[in-house]
Write a protein that holds these residues in place. Sequence first.
Motif, PDB file in Angstrom:
ATOM      1  N   LEU A 116      -3.372  -0.210   8.084  1.00  6.06           N
ATOM      2  CA  LEU A 116      -2.494   0.024   6.927  1.00  6.06           C
ATOM      3  C   LEU A 116      -1.652   1.281   7.108  1.00  6.06           C
ATOM      4  O   LEU A 116      -0.764   1.555   6.300  1.00  6.06           O
ATOM      5  CB  LEU A 116      -3.341   0.146   5.653  1.00  6.06           C
ATOM      6  CG  LEU A 116      -4.262  -1.032   5.329  1.00  6.06           C
ATOM      7  CD1 LEU A 116      -5.064  -0.735   4.063  1.00  6.06           C
ATOM      8  CD2 LEU A 116      -3.472  -2.315   5.177  1.00  6.06           C
ATOM      9  N   SER A 118       1.085   2.658   8.747  1.00  5.21           N
ATOM     10  CA  SER A 118       2.232   2.234   9.551  1.00  5.21           C
ATOM     11  C   SER A 118       3.431   3.157   9.385  1.00  5.21           C
ATOM     12  O   SER A 118       4.528   2.846   9.833  1.00  5.21           O
ATOM     13  CB  SER A 118       2.630   0.806   9.165  1.00  5.21           C
ATOM     14  OG  SER A 118       2.877   0.716   7.762  1.00  5.21           O
ATOM     15  N   ARG A 359      -5.587   2.175   0.861  1.00  6.72           N
ATOM     16  CA  ARG A 359      -5.376   0.814   0.352  1.00  6.72           C
ATOM     17  C   ARG A 359      -4.497   0.827  -0.900  1.00  6.72           C
ATOM     18  O   ARG A 359      -3.624  -0.019  -1.076  1.00  6.72           O
ATOM     19  CB  ARG A 359      -6.722   0.150   0.043  1.00  6.72           C
ATOM     20  CG  ARG A 359      -7.584  -0.110   1.284  1.00  6.72           C
ATOM     21  CD  ARG A 359      -8.915  -0.752   0.900  1.00  6.72           C
ATOM     22  NE  ARG A 359      -9.843  -0.789   2.015  1.00  6.72           N
ATOM     23  CZ  ARG A 359      -9.843  -1.703   2.975  1.00  6.72           C
ATOM     24  NH1 ARG A 359      -8.934  -2.656   2.948  1.00  6.72           N
ATOM     25  NH2 ARG A 359     -10.727  -1.670   3.949  1.00  6.72           N
ATOM     26  N   ARG A 361      -2.238   3.099  -1.734  1.00  5.13           N
ATOM     27  CA  ARG A 361      -0.850   3.417  -1.365  1.00  5.13           C
ATOM     28  C   ARG A 361      -0.145   2.199  -0.780  1.00  5.13           C
ATOM     29  O   ARG A 361       1.024   1.937  -1.097  1.00  5.13           O
ATOM     30  CB  ARG A 361      -0.827   4.565  -0.359  1.00  5.13           C
ATOM     31  CG  ARG A 361       0.589   4.972   0.064  1.00  5.13           C
ATOM     32  CD  ARG A 361       0.567   6.219   0.912  1.00  5.13           C
ATOM     33  NE  ARG A 361      -0.171   6.004   2.169  1.00  5.13           N
ATOM     34  CZ  ARG A 361      -0.457   6.990   3.015  1.00  5.13           C
ATOM     35  NH1 ARG A 361      -0.115   8.235   2.728  1.00  5.13           N
ATOM     36  NH2 ARG A 361      -1.116   6.732   4.131  1.00  5.13           N
ATOM     37  N   LYS A 362      -0.859   1.452   0.069  1.00  5.15           N
ATOM     38  CA  LYS A 362      -0.250   0.245   0.663  1.00  5.15           C
ATOM     39  C   LYS A 362       0.097  -0.749  -0.423  1.00  5.15           C
ATOM     40  O   LYS A 362       1.165  -1.400  -0.373  1.00  5.15           O
ATOM     41  CB  LYS A 362      -1.234  -0.369   1.669  1.00  5.15           C
ATOM     42  CG  LYS A 362      -0.595  -1.475   2.522  1.00  5.15           C
ATOM     43  CD  LYS A 362       0.471  -0.901   3.448  1.00  5.15           C
ATOM     44  CE  LYS A 362       1.039  -1.951   4.360  1.00  5.15           C
ATOM     45  NZ  LYS A 362       2.057  -1.381   5.274  1.00  5.15           N
ATOM     46  N   GLN A 363      -0.761  -0.903  -1.410  1.00  6.75           N
ATOM     47  CA  GLN A 363      -0.508  -1.813  -2.516  1.00  6.75           C
ATOM     48  C   GLN A 363       0.715  -1.373  -3.319  1.00  6.75           C
ATOM     49  O   GLN A 363       1.535  -2.191  -3.721  1.00  6.75           O
ATOM     50  CB  GLN A 363      -1.724  -1.920  -3.435  1.00  6.75           C
ATOM     51  CG  GLN A 363      -1.610  -2.999  -4.501  1.00  6.75           C
ATOM     52  CD  GLN A 363      -1.441  -4.387  -3.906  1.00  6.75           C
ATOM     53  OE1 GLN A 363      -2.226  -4.806  -3.070  1.00  6.75           O
ATOM     54  NE2 GLN A 363      -0.407  -5.103  -4.348  1.00  6.75           N
ATOM     55  N   GLU A 365       3.246   0.310  -2.155  1.00  8.16           N
ATOM     56  CA  GLU A 365       4.413   0.031  -1.335  1.00  8.16           C
ATOM     57  C   GLU A 365       4.760  -1.457  -1.403  1.00  8.16           C
ATOM     58  O   GLU A 365       5.944  -1.840  -1.471  1.00  8.16           O
ATOM     59  CB  GLU A 365       4.163   0.450   0.111  1.00  8.16           C
ATOM     60  CG  GLU A 365       4.040   1.969   0.294  1.00  8.16           C
ATOM     61  CD  GLU A 365       3.533   2.350   1.673  1.00  8.16           C
ATOM     62  OE1 GLU A 365       3.195   1.428   2.463  1.00  8.16           O
ATOM     63  OE2 GLU A 365       3.449   3.555   1.970  1.00  8.16           O
ATOM     64  N   THR A 366       3.723  -2.301  -1.364  1.00  2.00           N
ATOM     65  CA  THR A 366       3.943  -3.757  -1.417  1.00  2.00           C
ATOM     66  C   THR A 366       4.545  -4.157  -2.757  1.00  2.00           C
ATOM     67  O   THR A 366       5.482  -4.958  -2.823  1.00  2.00           O
ATOM     68  CB  THR A 366       2.606  -4.500  -1.212  1.00  2.00           C
ATOM     69  OG1 THR A 366       2.068  -4.137   0.066  1.00  2.00           O
ATOM     70  CG2 THR A 366       2.827  -6.014  -1.248  1.00  2.00           C
TER      71      THR A 366
END
Length: 369
Positions: A116, A118, A359, A361-363, A365-366
């Motif tokens: 995650l 990236s 997790r 933060r990735k959510q 961004e998504t």
Amino acid sequence: MSAEFEDVVKDLDGKLTQVESVMDIEALRQEVASLEEEAARPDLWDDPAAAQKVTSQLSHKQADLRRVGELRQRLDDLSVLHELAQAEGDPASKNEAEAELTSLTEAIDTLEVRTLLSGEYDPRSAVVNIRAEAGGVDAADFAEMLMRMYLRWAERHNYATEVYDISYAEEAGIKSATFKVGASYAYGTLSVEQGTHRLVRISPFDNQSRRQTSFAHVEVLPEVEEVDHVEISEKDLRIDVYRSSGPGGQSVNTTDSAVRITHQPTGIVVSCQNEKSQLQNKLAAMKVLQAKLLQRKKEEEQAEMDALKDGGSSWGNQMRSYVLHPYQMVKDLRTEHESGNPSAVLEGDIDAFLDAGIRWRKQQETDAA
């Protein structure tokens, strides 16, 4: 027990297969082969900046490829070990298989979180700055507790650390501290710690034993690499030298070896006093200054880099509370992840908070995409 063991192994296999798919292992192998060819060119170092970029990328990608390969091999070996233990009815082999299953589960979960990370700077080492905020001596003490927490976390993972500067408070604790965590993906991992941390406890510095709320701020920066081209003009710098000081302000050095650098166009001030010579302190302070200027530069260039600071709307100010009284709990205000064991957390047991933050933060961004 055997069926349960096999179910866990099957789940791990599925999770690792998903990780391999996200990382695109075949494409990664091709990238490594291409970078190895580039790195072998005799004229590579004619352009030092380009060479640094190639060798850095090669090192990171080789490490990723090796790590996945080792986990896949360990998972295959585990199935064989478990079958042998079952066939022979050997308790020692059975215990070994169960211990390896636990270890593999942790390793694959960690790698899953790694996929995650990236961001452009995520693979780099981290420069962490902690400063006491509201709360007087309790805040200074809390800032020192946080510094210890991160250093102990790094120690648990065998990550190298280097303390650049500590400014001690008069009564107890620290006003601020700056240190480096030298490890692959340290920045990507620790960047979710950025923000204001809050401590609630009975103050050990209050003779009436009243409850005190104090705050400390954590800033996380990616370490600057040669390819970043952060231009700093000597005429823009004011450099002051002074004697290093320890707790209570006492001098710990008989020479003016500590260095404070002020970047006059931006007003950024950095200092270093933990090296033995003035030159070493200046070099360390310049590294921190470069990291701060890189942060500012990238924030100006692209709005999505707001995650490097607290200014982004997705982060807010307070990000975690540590409550020691009237109950015991550490709670992340973004992810809702919590622990009922503040002592363990403050001793560096923060991996679950880091994973939840990454997790989350990735959510974010998504959802924003």
